[in-house]
Design an enzyme around this catalytic site. Structure first.
Site, PDB file in Angstrom:
ATOM      1  CG  ASP A 190      -0.265  -0.176   2.546  1.00 44.12           C
ATOM      2  OD1 ASP A 190      -0.855  -0.810   3.442  1.00 44.12           O
ATOM      3  OD2 ASP A 190       0.871   0.298   2.705  1.00 44.12           O
ATOM      4  CG  HIS A 199       4.650  -9.640  -0.467  1.00 42.82           C
ATOM      5  ND1 HIS A 199       3.778 -10.037   0.525  1.00 42.82           N
ATOM      6  CD2 HIS A 199       5.677 -10.512  -0.413  1.00 42.82           C
ATOM      7  CE1 HIS A 199       4.264 -11.104   1.135  1.00 42.82           C
ATOM      8  NE2 HIS A 199       5.429 -11.414   0.585  1.00 42.82           N
TER       9      HIS A 199
HETATM   10  N1  APR Z   1      -2.396  -3.997  14.641  1.00 39.66           N
HETATM   11  C1  APR Z   1      -1.517  -5.018  14.578  1.00 39.66           C
HETATM   12  N2  APR Z   1      -1.814  -6.223  14.039  1.00 39.66           N
HETATM   13  C2  APR Z   1      -3.065  -6.394  13.559  1.00 39.66           C
HETATM   14  C3  APR Z   1      -4.046  -5.386  13.592  1.00 39.66           C
HETATM   15  C4  APR Z   1      -3.661  -4.137  14.159  1.00 39.66           C
HETATM   16  N3  APR Z   1      -4.519  -3.135  14.233  1.00 39.66           N
HETATM   17  N4  APR Z   1      -5.179  -5.878  13.026  1.00 39.66           N
HETATM   18  C5  APR Z   1      -4.919  -7.146  12.652  1.00 39.66           C
HETATM   19  N5  APR Z   1      -3.654  -7.453  12.976  1.00 39.66           N
HETATM   20  C6  APR Z   1      -2.917  -8.689  12.721  1.00 39.66           C
HETATM   21  C7  APR Z   1      -3.761  -9.940  12.663  1.00 39.66           C
HETATM   22  O1  APR Z   1      -3.874 -10.499  13.973  1.00 39.66           O
HETATM   23  C8  APR Z   1      -2.915 -10.830  11.747  1.00 39.66           C
HETATM   24  O2  APR Z   1      -1.970 -11.573  12.515  1.00 39.66           O
HETATM   25  O3  APR Z   1      -2.367  -8.553  11.431  1.00 39.66           O
HETATM   26  C9  APR Z   1      -2.172  -9.833  10.869  1.00 39.66           C
HETATM   27  C10 APR Z   1      -2.681  -9.793   9.438  1.00 39.66           C
HETATM   28  O4  APR Z   1      -2.410 -11.044   8.880  1.00 39.66           O
HETATM   29  P1  APR Z   1      -2.677 -11.269   7.312  1.00 39.66           P
HETATM   30  O5  APR Z   1      -4.017 -10.764   6.937  1.00 39.66           O
HETATM   31  O6  APR Z   1      -2.312 -12.692   7.041  1.00 39.66           O
HETATM   32  O7  APR Z   1      -1.634 -10.294   6.600  1.00 39.66           O
HETATM   33  P2  APR Z   1      -0.110 -10.556   6.365  1.00 39.66           P
HETATM   34  O8  APR Z   1       0.509 -11.267   7.535  1.00 39.66           O
HETATM   35  O9  APR Z   1       0.485  -9.272   5.972  1.00 39.66           O
HETATM   36  O10 APR Z   1      -0.130 -11.530   5.073  1.00 39.66           O
HETATM   37  C11 APR Z   1       1.126 -11.804   4.497  1.00 39.66           C
HETATM   38  O11 APR Z   1       0.129 -12.859   2.609  1.00 39.66           O
HETATM   39  O12 APR Z   1      -1.930 -12.453   1.988  1.00 39.66           O
HETATM   40  C12 APR Z   1      -0.646 -12.451   1.513  1.00 39.66           C
HETATM   41  O13 APR Z   1       0.688 -11.129   0.104  1.00 39.66           O
HETATM   42  C13 APR Z   1      -0.259 -11.067   1.138  1.00 39.66           C
HETATM   43  O14 APR Z   1       1.412  -9.632   2.110  1.00 39.66           O
HETATM   44  C14 APR Z   1       0.383 -10.561   2.411  1.00 39.66           C
HETATM   45  C15 APR Z   1       0.984 -11.804   3.006  1.00 39.66           C
END
Ligand code: APR
Length: 257
Positions: free
Chosen positions: A105, A120
């Site tokens: 983003d 990514h």
């Molecule tokens: N502050 C901190 N952490 C948070 C918050 C917040 N306000 N809200 C949610 N989370 C946490 C959730 O508990 C979860 O562990 O953020 C994490 C989001 O996890 P995902 O949705 O799996 O995102 P991410 O870990 O970035 O995914 C990794 O996978 O989906 C693909 O390419 C995509 O870059 C992404 C990668």
């Protein structure tokens, strides 16, 4: 909780080598749903895991392109939150501070983080789907069904992001691995720590002796190996980390002390 903060800031003198890995959680408080949250509105019926693939783009390039255009439009009204800004401030105070993100983003750069390793890719960039080179949108050739074509070879443009099953940008990944192996402190912030190879970075840092800190409202697969855990939203926890850091380290570096 103060004991936990003292434990964390004790490892963060201005001379420390610090790596921070962020995931979708750090953008959640800016209004961008985490990747695995239900998609809203028009896209609710689509599974992002399916749309974010080269197969989906080959099968229906317009559907995938329009989904990213919708995400780009949604991103236009989004601002960095206090968590992004706290990381930018920490980078100003700790010279050997490296920020690695899985997010596409661009909010870390917008918040003022000087250098960001984007594992990514970046939602705002496009590349030729055949030559894999970044193409400026102004140079692209519109196609009859509302897509954009490469001005060099005529192949369709696609977002410059890593889709499921694709390799990460080699230089970004090798840089992130090198920094994880060398750092004194590794923060895993707002990531579910399940998607490889990014999910291996905290483990690697720990194996090489780093002090591992996790910031996440929920448990993740690396919570058990963390040396310190702060359960909370990064938009609240990271500004508090910065406040605690200032209390401990800016005071001590005052005149004549
Ligand atoms: N502050 C901190 N952490 C948070 C918050 C917040 N306000 N809200 C949610 N989370 C946490 C959730 O508990 C979860 O562990 O953020 C994490 C989001 O996890 P995902 O949705 O799996 O995102 P991410 O870990 O970035 O995914 C990794 O996978 O989906 C693909 O390419 C995509 O870059 C992404 C990668």
């Amino acid at each position: 909780m103060q004991a936990e903060w003292d434990k964390i800031t004790a490892h963060l003198p201005p001379s420390a080598r610090v790596v921070v890995l962020t995931g979708a959680g750090v953008s959640e408080e800016s209004g961008i749903p985490t990747f695995r949250d239900p998609q809203t509105g028009l896209w609710a019926q689509y599974d992002p895991m399916v749309l974010a693939t080269a197969e989906a783009f080959a099968r229906d390039p317009k559907l995938v392109w329009d989904w990213y255009e919708w995400r780009r439009e949604a991103r236009r009204n989004v601002q960095p939150n206090a968590g992004h800004r706290a990381l930018a401030e920490l980078a100003q105070n700790i010279p050997q501070f490296v920020l690695v993100t899985q997010n596409i983003d661009g909010l870390h750069r917008l918040a003022g983080s000087p250098e960001v390793i984007e594992l990514h890719g970046n939602l705002q960039r496009n590349k030729c789907s055949r030559e894999n080179v970044v193409i400026d949108r102004a140079r692209a050739r519109p196609t009859e069904n509302g897509l954009l074509a490469c001005p060099n070879c005529g192949a369709l443009l696609r977002p410059d992001v890593v889709w499921f099953g694709e390799m990460l940008p080699r230089e970004a990944l090798s840089c992130a691995i090198g920094e994880a192996e060398r750092c004194d402190v590794f923060f895993s912030v707002g990531t579910s720590a399940v998607v490889e190879p990014a999910a291996s970075l905290p483990r690697l840092a720990k194996q090489y002796g780093a002090f591992l800190v996790e910031i996440n409202p929920r448990e993740t697969p690396i919570s058990g190996m963390a040396d310190a855990t702060v359960h909370g939203k990064s938009g609240e926890v990271l500004p508090e980390l910065m406040r605690q850091w200032r209390l401990r380290w800016l005071k001590q570096s005052g005149p004549g002390e």
